[in-house]
Design a protein around this motif. Structure first.
Motif, PDB file in Angstrom:
ATOM      1  N   UNK A   1       0.807  -1.224   0.000  1.00 19.17           N
ATOM      2  CA  UNK A   1       0.000   0.000   0.000  1.00 19.17           C
ATOM      3  C   UNK A   1       0.838   1.271   0.000  1.00 19.17           C
ATOM      4  N   UNK A   2       2.148   1.138   0.296  1.00 21.46           N
ATOM      5  CA  UNK A   2       3.017   2.317   0.308  1.00 21.46           C
ATOM      6  C   UNK A   2       3.806   2.474  -0.993  1.00 21.46           C
ATOM      7  N   UNK A   3       3.662   1.533  -1.917  1.00 17.03           N
ATOM      8  CA  UNK A   3       4.392   1.622  -3.172  1.00 17.03           C
ATOM      9  C   UNK A   3       5.311   0.426  -3.357  1.00 17.03           C
ATOM     10  N   UNK A   4       6.327   0.583  -4.230  1.00 17.29           N
ATOM     11  CA  UNK A   4       7.245  -0.514  -4.541  1.00 17.29           C
ATOM     12  C   UNK A   4       8.036  -0.924  -3.306  1.00 17.29           C
ATOM     13  N   UNK A   5       8.204  -2.226  -3.116  1.00 17.30           N
ATOM     14  CA  UNK A   5       8.961  -2.738  -1.973  1.00 17.30           C
ATOM     15  C   UNK A   5      10.447  -2.525  -2.232  1.00 17.30           C
ATOM     16  N   UNK A   6      11.113  -1.878  -1.294  1.00 14.41           N
ATOM     17  CA  UNK A   6      12.525  -1.536  -1.436  1.00 14.41           C
ATOM     18  C   UNK A   6      13.383  -2.659  -0.866  1.00 14.41           C
TER      19      UNK A   6
END
Length: 737
Positions: A467-472
């Protein structure tokens, strides 16, 4: 015209509880501070909930929880949506206070009063001001101006000046300090002229302070005796306010080789100690003249500590050699690292506990000040501990099930997404190899793989995201460890890296436990005043010097409030008010003032004339009572009508006269005309004029414009074309009714 001024102390904001008051100027409601301590009781929370929808602005005086602790709750849980004003240091240090307060409570219990997101949301609403920066309120608050003035006590501390244009000047001065300190200047109340209303606390009205040298020697003696006796010293301080005075003082003592302290350790322990020191370094312009001169001249930053070690956990503190002096938050010993250290050190008679401020009654620190040590105390011990054994296995099992469920759900969504992508690519014909043909049914015995790629041999990697964007991936950004060859700089020794300031205990499986323990207090307990407030004698002198017309006394014991009331009545002849819990004080300077509403029929008949700053009209009407409309009722947070007094159900209303012909009245000229300004008007119209004996002579002395004793303007001269021209220009300077 006189403004209607009222003040209400919310339930809990009386006695020695944190300040929280609603100031009403006409119909504008301003919340003065919103403090919180360990007694954040349900009644106070309900009181905030009842008033949150009627607040038009919030003024914050200091960065500590005593003055802004309820702000995250107001914004995050109750939905407060109005401008919040504070100085720049109150904004920065206030965040540190609330981060530390949240983490201190979370490490002890399942704390849900507010979250870190609520803290961020609250401080995002703050409008940051500088000292003496006047700001005009907008919307409903039009005509009101607020100005922050230096208050001492804490960095960014504020005395608020609230002005109603041409009418009232209100001063809200709470916990101020008129004396200069090592890192702060005193307040500047003596520069204020006689205010219409002075809102002041009586917390220190009965208190007599020791001289600063005596206080410092007392602290030094306690520390030296304890350390030489191989004991540790716990100094209970706040997070980012008064701790700066103590940290600066002790680091200077450690730098003195003759003090005998170099053999011992000095540490600052709270969840945000690194950030607090860094913020302090960047805010020298808000501090004392002495520190500013030192910084500007020799570039010596007073908060570039040489001996103070910064710690963020009990594990880091354990690496600091003993004996040691530890500045730990919180000052009330109810939560945080100070409570942990108290439980560890209080039974050893070699140790020393130093309390630096009188916290609210009912807290552990206040109990120790009032009743001393050398006794057994029953305490409730709250801790967050790691899960072990069967509890840990059960937790891991639930986590695995949750993870498997999420993976399955994600896989289904991914497959559906891949099919959609493939069909869209095929239909558009973007590639020369077609995998599927529309309408063709596979007759193969073996089941075809579900994932097929539209271009061979390219394989598209699916981007994982949440939900926060691409997994780093941390390994993609990891830098090689570089060993610095620079000199060993001991300044601001940090036991932990900057990014690890607040330990993320949420990653570990934990639970909260509550124990009842009886602890024996054998350590030496001493209260040494580092509060930084004006004492009672100074407070009375300041009141005599200011000579306010009206005084509202808030926050203090009944004895201290009575002292202020008696002094104001006997020495400065001022009207004095002292609100009880929930009581609304009417501090209007004129007592016979009523609010009335104009009907639409009356407003439509008014003939407005433009004046200098506004438009005015003559009103002929009669006053009647009307029943209040249902939709005019104030609503609370639950969108329910608020309880109203019987008097509030009837409204005074101005209605047109029944007669068709209004009564006659003498012509009224509205303006305060200056002859010097009128001379400029004549000059722009090519009419010569000059002053002689206080009279403005026009047209070669044939026309005279003079002011008489009652302030009226008289026009004299020979009847001529110039006379009528001058008269016409004179009339244009007034609104004529």
């Amino acid at each position: 015209m006189t403004s209607i001024i009222k003040l209400q102390a919310l339930s809990g904001a009386v006695g020695e509880s944190p300040p929280c008051y609603i100031l009403e100027v006409d119909e504008v409601r301003i919340l003065l501070d919103c403090g919180w301590d360990e007694k954040f009781d349900p009644e106070f929370m309900r009181e905030l909930k009842r008033h949150v929808n009627i607040i038009d602005a919030v003024l914050i005086s200091y960065p500590d929880t005593l003055h802004l602790g309820a702000l995250p709750y107001l914004v995050g849980k109750l939905g407060l949506n109005c401008p919040i004003y504070a100085t720049i240091p109150v904004y920065k240090m206030g965040q540190m206070f609330m981060y530390d307060k949240y983490q201190s409570h979370y490490n002890m219990e399942d704390f849900d009063l507010f979250t870190l997101d609520d803290v961020d949301a609250a401080f995002d609403k703050i409008i940051q001001l500088k000292y003496n920066q006047s700001v005009s309120l907008k919307g409903k608050g039009y005509g009101l101006t607020i100005t922050p003035l230096p208050a001492g006590h804490m960095i960014g501390g504020t005395i608020w000046k609230i002005m109603k244009v041409g009418e009232e000047d209100i001063i809200y001065a709470n916990d101020f300090n008129h004396k200069k300190e090592r890192h702060l200047n005193g307040c500047e109340l003596e520069k204020l002229q006689r205010p219409s209303l002075f809102i002041v606390d009586a917390f220190n009205a009965t208190y007599q302070q020791a001289r600063r040298r005596v206080r410092d020697e007392k602290l030094m003696t306690n520390i030296l005796q304890t350390l030489r006796n191989n004991g540790n010293v716990l100094v209970a301080v706040d997070t980012a306010g008064r701790v700066l005075e103590l940290a600066h003082m002790l680091d200077q003592l450690w730098r003195n080789k003759e003090s005998g302290l170099l053999a011992y350790s000095l540490a600052l322990l709270n969840n945000v100690s690194y950030n607090v020191v860094e913020f302090a370094k960047s805010q020298i312009e808000w501090m004392s003249d002495k520190l500013m001169r030192s910084f500007e001249g020799a570039r010596n930053n007073p908060f570039q500590f040489k001996h103070l070690q910064l710690c963020h956990s009990m594990q880091e503190l354990s690496k600091v050699p003993s004996p040691k002096v530890v500045l730990a938050s919180s000052p009330d010993l109810e939560s945080g690292f100070s409570r942990e250290l108290f439980l560890q050190w209080c039974s050893n008679s070699s140790n020393s506990i130093i309390i630096t401020t009188r916290t609210s009654p009912g807290t552990l620190a206040r109990d120790l000040i009032d009743n001393g040590g050398n006794r057994a105390i029953d305490l409730v011990v709250k801790r967050r501990v790691k899960l072990e054994g069967l509890e840990l296995e059960e937790f891991e099992r639930r986590e695995r099930e949750k993870k498997d469920h999420d993976i399955n759900k994600s896989g289904e969504a991914e497959s559906e997404s891949d099919d959609d992508i493939e069909m869209s690519i095929i239909s558009k014909g973007r590639h020369d190899i077609v995998i599927k043909q529309e309408g063709k049914v596979s007759t193969s015995f073996f089941k075809a793989t579900k994932k097929q790629y539209p271009m061979f041999p390219f394989r598209e990697d699916k981007i994982k995201f949440d939900e926060y964007g691409e997994i780093v991936k941390p390994e993609d950004y990891k830098l090689a460890d570089v060993v610095a060859d620079g000199e060993d700089n001991k300044e601001n020794i940090v036991i932990k890296k900057e990014e690890d300031v607040i330990p993320d205990v949420t990653e570990l499986p934990t639970k909260c436990i509550v124990l009842n323990r009886t602890v024996q207090v054998n350590a030496q307990v001493q209260y040494i005043d580092f509060e930084g407030r004006s004492d009672g004698e100074s407070l009375l002198k300041i009141l005599s010097q200011l000579r306010p017309r009206r005084v509202i006394v808030v926050r203090g014991s009944s004895e201290s409030m009575n002292i202020i009331k008696s002094h104001c009545k006997e020495n400065i002849n001022a009207r004095v008010f002292a609100p009880c819990a929930g009581e609304i004080i009417d501090a209007t300077s004129e007592t016979h003032i009523y609010q009335v509403r104009l009907t639409d029929a009356l407003v439509s008949q008014l003939n407005f004339q433009k004046g200098k700053d506004s438009e005015v009209a003559w009103v002929d009407a009669h006053v009647t009572y009307r029943e209040a409309q249902h939709d005019a009722k104030r609503m609370n947070i639950d969108n329910e009508p608020m309880e109203e007094d019987e008097e509030d159900t009837k409204i005074l209303t101005l209605e047109p006269l029944s007669n068709s012909m209004p009564p006659t009245h003498d012509t009224v000229f509205i303006n305060e005309l200056k002859l010097s300004e009128f001379k400029q008007v004549l000059l722009r119209c090519n009419i010569t004029s000059e002053f002689s004996g206080g009279v403005l002579w026009c047209s070669n002395g044939t026309i005279a414009v003079r002011r008489i004793e009652n302030g009226k303007i008289i026009l004299e001269g020979c009847i001529s074309e110039d006379y009528y021209k001058v008269r016409e220009l004179l009339y244009q300077q007034y609104a004529i009714l």
